[in-house]
Design a protein around this motif. Structure first.
Motif, PDB file in Angstrom:
ATOM      1  N   ARG A 106       0.874  -1.179   0.000  1.00 25.70           N
ATOM      2  CA  ARG A 106       0.000   0.000   0.000  1.00 25.70           C
ATOM      3  C   ARG A 106       0.904   1.219   0.000  1.00 25.70           C
ATOM      4  O   ARG A 106       1.431   1.609   1.030  1.00 25.70           O
ATOM      5  CB  ARG A 106      -0.938  -0.011   1.219  1.00 25.70           C
ATOM      6  CG  ARG A 106      -1.895  -1.187   1.256  1.00 25.70           C
ATOM      7  CD  ARG A 106      -2.726  -1.237   0.007  1.00 25.70           C
ATOM      8  NE  ARG A 106      -3.632  -2.387  -0.033  1.00 25.70           N
ATOM      9  CZ  ARG A 106      -4.286  -2.786  -1.107  1.00 25.70           C
ATOM     10  NH1 ARG A 106      -4.106  -2.143  -2.253  1.00 25.70           N
ATOM     11  NH2 ARG A 106      -5.085  -3.827  -1.064  1.00 25.70           N
ATOM     12  N   SER A 107       1.089   1.782  -1.190  1.00 28.49           N
ATOM     13  CA  SER A 107       2.117   2.799  -1.401  1.00 28.49           C
ATOM     14  C   SER A 107       1.527   4.186  -1.595  1.00 28.49           C
ATOM     15  O   SER A 107       0.358   4.342  -1.958  1.00 28.49           O
ATOM     16  CB  SER A 107       2.961   2.411  -2.620  1.00 28.49           C
ATOM     17  OG  SER A 107       3.817   3.441  -3.012  1.00 28.49           O
ATOM     18  N   CYS A 108       2.384   5.199  -1.405  1.00 27.86           N
ATOM     19  CA  CYS A 108       1.974   6.578  -1.680  1.00 27.86           C
ATOM     20  C   CYS A 108       1.886   6.819  -3.183  1.00 27.86           C
ATOM     21  O   CYS A 108       1.272   7.800  -3.613  1.00 27.86           O
ATOM     22  CB  CYS A 108       2.957   7.551  -1.044  1.00 27.86           C
ATOM     23  SG  CYS A 108       4.654   7.438  -1.699  1.00 27.86           S
ATOM     24  N   LEU A 124      11.338  10.096   1.615  1.00 28.68           N
ATOM     25  CA  LEU A 124      10.009  10.236   2.224  1.00 28.68           C
ATOM     26  C   LEU A 124       8.954   9.320   1.602  1.00 28.68           C
ATOM     27  O   LEU A 124       7.818   9.282   2.083  1.00 28.68           O
ATOM     28  CB  LEU A 124       9.529  11.693   2.117  1.00 28.68           C
ATOM     29  CG  LEU A 124       9.922  12.626   3.256  1.00 28.68           C
ATOM     30  CD1 LEU A 124       9.436  14.045   2.957  1.00 28.68           C
ATOM     31  CD2 LEU A 124       9.368  12.144   4.593  1.00 28.68           C
ATOM     32  N   ALA A 125       9.316   8.596   0.557  1.00 29.69           N
ATOM     33  CA  ALA A 125       8.343   7.715  -0.106  1.00 29.69           C
ATOM     34  C   ALA A 125       8.001   6.550   0.823  1.00 29.69           C
ATOM     35  O   ALA A 125       8.827   5.678   1.068  1.00 29.69           O
ATOM     36  CB  ALA A 125       8.909   7.199  -1.424  1.00 29.69           C
ATOM     37  N   LEU A 224       8.030   1.393  -5.114  1.00 36.65           N
ATOM     38  CA  LEU A 224       6.975   0.423  -5.419  1.00 36.65           C
ATOM     39  C   LEU A 224       5.634   1.119  -5.590  1.00 36.65           C
ATOM     40  O   LEU A 224       5.249   1.955  -4.767  1.00 36.65           O
ATOM     41  CB  LEU A 224       6.873  -0.614  -4.297  1.00 36.65           C
ATOM     42  CG  LEU A 224       8.141  -1.427  -4.024  1.00 36.65           C
ATOM     43  CD1 LEU A 224       7.996  -2.234  -2.753  1.00 36.65           C
ATOM     44  CD2 LEU A 224       8.446  -2.338  -5.206  1.00 36.65           C
ATOM     45  N   VAL A 225       4.907   0.731  -6.628  1.00 38.89           N
ATOM     46  CA  VAL A 225       3.600   1.308  -6.887  1.00 38.89           C
ATOM     47  C   VAL A 225       2.554   0.606  -6.020  1.00 38.89           C
ATOM     48  O   VAL A 225       2.734  -0.546  -5.601  1.00 38.89           O
ATOM     49  CB  VAL A 225       3.255   1.182  -8.388  1.00 38.89           C
ATOM     50  CG1 VAL A 225       3.035  -0.275  -8.771  1.00 38.89           C
ATOM     51  CG2 VAL A 225       2.042   2.019  -8.754  1.00 38.89           C
ATOM     52  N   ASP A 226       1.479   1.302  -5.736  1.00 41.70           N
ATOM     53  CA  ASP A 226       0.416   0.745  -4.900  1.00 41.70           C
ATOM     54  C   ASP A 226      -0.144  -0.536  -5.526  1.00 41.70           C
ATOM     55  O   ASP A 226      -0.389  -0.602  -6.732  1.00 41.70           O
ATOM     56  CB  ASP A 226      -0.701   1.780  -4.744  1.00 41.70           C
ATOM     57  CG  ASP A 226      -1.740   1.354  -3.734  1.00 41.70           C
ATOM     58  OD1 ASP A 226      -1.383   1.212  -2.561  1.00 41.70           O
ATOM     59  OD2 ASP A 226      -2.900   1.161  -4.132  1.00 41.70           O
ATOM     60  N   GLY A 227      -0.356  -1.554  -4.676  1.00 38.43           N
ATOM     61  CA  GLY A 227      -0.914  -2.813  -5.149  1.00 38.43           C
ATOM     62  C   GLY A 227       0.116  -3.842  -5.570  1.00 38.43           C
ATOM     63  O   GLY A 227      -0.255  -4.941  -6.005  1.00 38.43           O
ATOM     64  N   ILE A 358       0.533  11.662  -9.597  1.00 43.31           N
ATOM     65  CA  ILE A 358      -0.525  11.216  -8.692  1.00 43.31           C
ATOM     66  C   ILE A 358       0.097  10.542  -7.478  1.00 43.31           C
ATOM     67  O   ILE A 358       0.778   9.522  -7.595  1.00 43.31           O
ATOM     68  CB  ILE A 358      -1.501  10.252  -9.398  1.00 43.31           C
ATOM     69  CG1 ILE A 358      -2.118  10.956 -10.608  1.00 43.31           C
ATOM     70  CG2 ILE A 358      -2.582   9.784  -8.447  1.00 43.31           C
ATOM     71  CD1 ILE A 358      -3.040  10.083 -11.422  1.00 43.31           C
ATOM     72  N   LEU A 359      -0.132  11.135  -6.314  1.00 39.34           N
ATOM     73  CA  LEU A 359       0.385  10.610  -5.053  1.00 39.34           C
ATOM     74  C   LEU A 359      -0.754  10.493  -4.043  1.00 39.34           C
ATOM     75  O   LEU A 359      -1.446  11.482  -3.785  1.00 39.34           O
ATOM     76  CB  LEU A 359       1.471  11.526  -4.477  1.00 39.34           C
ATOM     77  CG  LEU A 359       2.786  11.655  -5.260  1.00 39.34           C
ATOM     78  CD1 LEU A 359       3.663  12.716  -4.612  1.00 39.34           C
ATOM     79  CD2 LEU A 359       3.511  10.319  -5.298  1.00 39.34           C
ATOM     80  N   GLY A 360      -0.940   9.312  -3.492  1.00 32.31           N
ATOM     81  CA  GLY A 360      -1.939   9.134  -2.449  1.00 32.31           C
ATOM     82  C   GLY A 360      -3.327   9.577  -2.840  1.00 32.31           C
ATOM     83  O   GLY A 360      -4.070  10.119  -2.027  1.00 32.31           O
TER      84      GLY A 360
END
Length: 403
Positions: A106-108, A124-125, A224-227, A358-360
């Motif tokens: 579950r990434s930003c 900070l990622a 790492l990308v979300d998911g 696109i972040l969070g």
């Protein structure tokens, strides 16, 4: 008999009485000592016998365990040979080893757009690795918090060419060479790069261990990308993982081609960020709008555009019937060749190119001039990621553990 005579006779008698009493006491003590020694010896013999029985039982159990383990190993080896033997000798390379993810990131980084190309470039990622409790008990994570960093083995699940994995090698058409960002689109052998498009789309990255809680692991410095599905994690060991004197090609060391000159924010940015923060605060991995702003600055300190966007920025906008420009789709070629997909972009009414990060679940729009100066214009809630899917780990869950 005179009194003196009686006295003389009584003295020896008294002396004899004392002697008898002393002898009796000595006999009693000896008897008591003998009895105590007998009882002690009996108990010692019983205890020694019991210890020997327990030792014998333990040895028997250990021998049984060893025999069972050896039998199990032999059975596993026989099973593996049987599985391999099912295929013909010329098809042994098709033997597969089924692997299932043990957790999800579950990434930003809501999309590939803007996800760093390498780990630790954006300190900070943050990301939360949520383990599948059915496969990974929380006890599996005990001790991991004592390490500063860990390795993460994962799957490039967003590759656009995953269907090739199910095709025959002669039809999969995997490209032996890929475009390399540092070579400005020049090609290099896939195994000399970290391209996500590989015969086996497995990635390896390193991240900082921030905290462990239940079946979750908080990480920072991620790329790492979300998911992202995770296959395994291992602790980072400096004494053997850090190789002194390691050699890399000169083109890998060219950092200036991917860095920007400066990152600044427009006057309207703070108010738009505050509006978005009110909606996303409880779903963010960050403590405040200022910390989120710092994340944006760190991400955009690197030129996250694709090779084609950097080299031919105005060629990435096919015209639509009404004269507007559609979202960039020409990155498919770059993506297929191994470079992370460039961020979405559009052309404003004045002809300026607006890029999107696109972040969070928030869409940050920015511009970059020919000198590499970035200015972040504004931010709004992203329409790319459904708002309902934004439920995830948040800062409040970790605030007491974040260092």
């Amino acid at each position: 008999m005179s009194r003196e005579t009686q006295t003389l006779i009584a003295k020896p008698m008294a002396s004899s009485g004392y002697s008898i009493l002393a002898l009796a006491l000595a006999a009693m003590f000896s008897a008591s000592s003998a009895i105590s020694f007998y009882i002690w010896k009996k108990r010692w013999v019983e205890s020694d016998s019991k210890v020997k029985e327990l030792q014998k039982s333990l040895n028997s159990a250990l021998e049984k365990c060893v025999a069972e383990r050896q039998g199990r190993i032999r059975a596993q080896q026989a099973l593996r040979k049987a599985v391999v033997a099912q295929g013909k000798p010329e098809n042994l390379e098709k033997t597969s080893y089924p692997l299932a993810p043990i957790g999800i990131i579950r990434s930003c980084f809501s999309t590939r757009n803007g996800t760093p190309r390498q780990p630790l470039l954006v300190p900070l990622a943050r990301a939360c690795l949520v383990f599948d409790s059915a496969r990974v008990p929380p006890a599996s994570l005990e001790g991991l918090e004592e390490y500063s960093h860990c390795w993460i083995i994962y799957v490039f699940h967003l590759n656009t060419d995953l269907e090739k994995l199910w095709k025959h090698p002669s039809k999969s058409k995997f490209k032996a060479k890929v475009r390399v960002p540092r070579l400005k689109g020049g090609r290099m052998g896939v195994f000399a790069t970290r391209s996500p498009h590989r015969p086996c789309p497995i990635g390896l990255t390193v991240a900082k261990v921030e905290a462990v809680q239940g079946n979750m692991l908080l990480l920072s410095g991620v790329d790492l990308v979300d998911g992202t599905p995770v296959l395994d994690i291992k602790p980072y060991l400096p004494y053997c993982d850090s190789i002194e004197g390691a050699v890399i090609p000169s083109w890998v060391m060219v950092e200036s081609t991917l860095s920007v000159a400066s990152v600044s924010f427009s006057d309207d940015f703070p108010s738009s960020l505050l509006d978005c923060w009110k909606a996303m605060e409880k779903k963010s991995l960050y403590s405040s709008p200022d910390e989120l702003k710092s994340l944006v600055k760190q991400v955009l300190s690197w030129d996250i555009r694709s090779v084609s966007q950097r080299n031919r920025p105005h060629e990435n906008f096919p015209k639509t019937g009404n004269g507007d420009t559609s979202e960039n789709t020409s990155d498919l070629d770059d993506s297929q060749d191994g470079e992370a997909s460039g961020n979405g972009s559009e052309v404003s009414a004045s002809g300026e190119i607006i890029y999107h990060l696109i972040l969070g679940g928030m869409d940050f729009s920015y511009q970059i001039d020919c000198s590499g100066n970035v200015i972040v214009e504004k931010v709004h809630l992203s329409s790319v990621i459904p708002f309902g899917n934004q439920k995830r780990c948040n800062y409040l869950m970790w605030k007491d553990k974040i260092k």
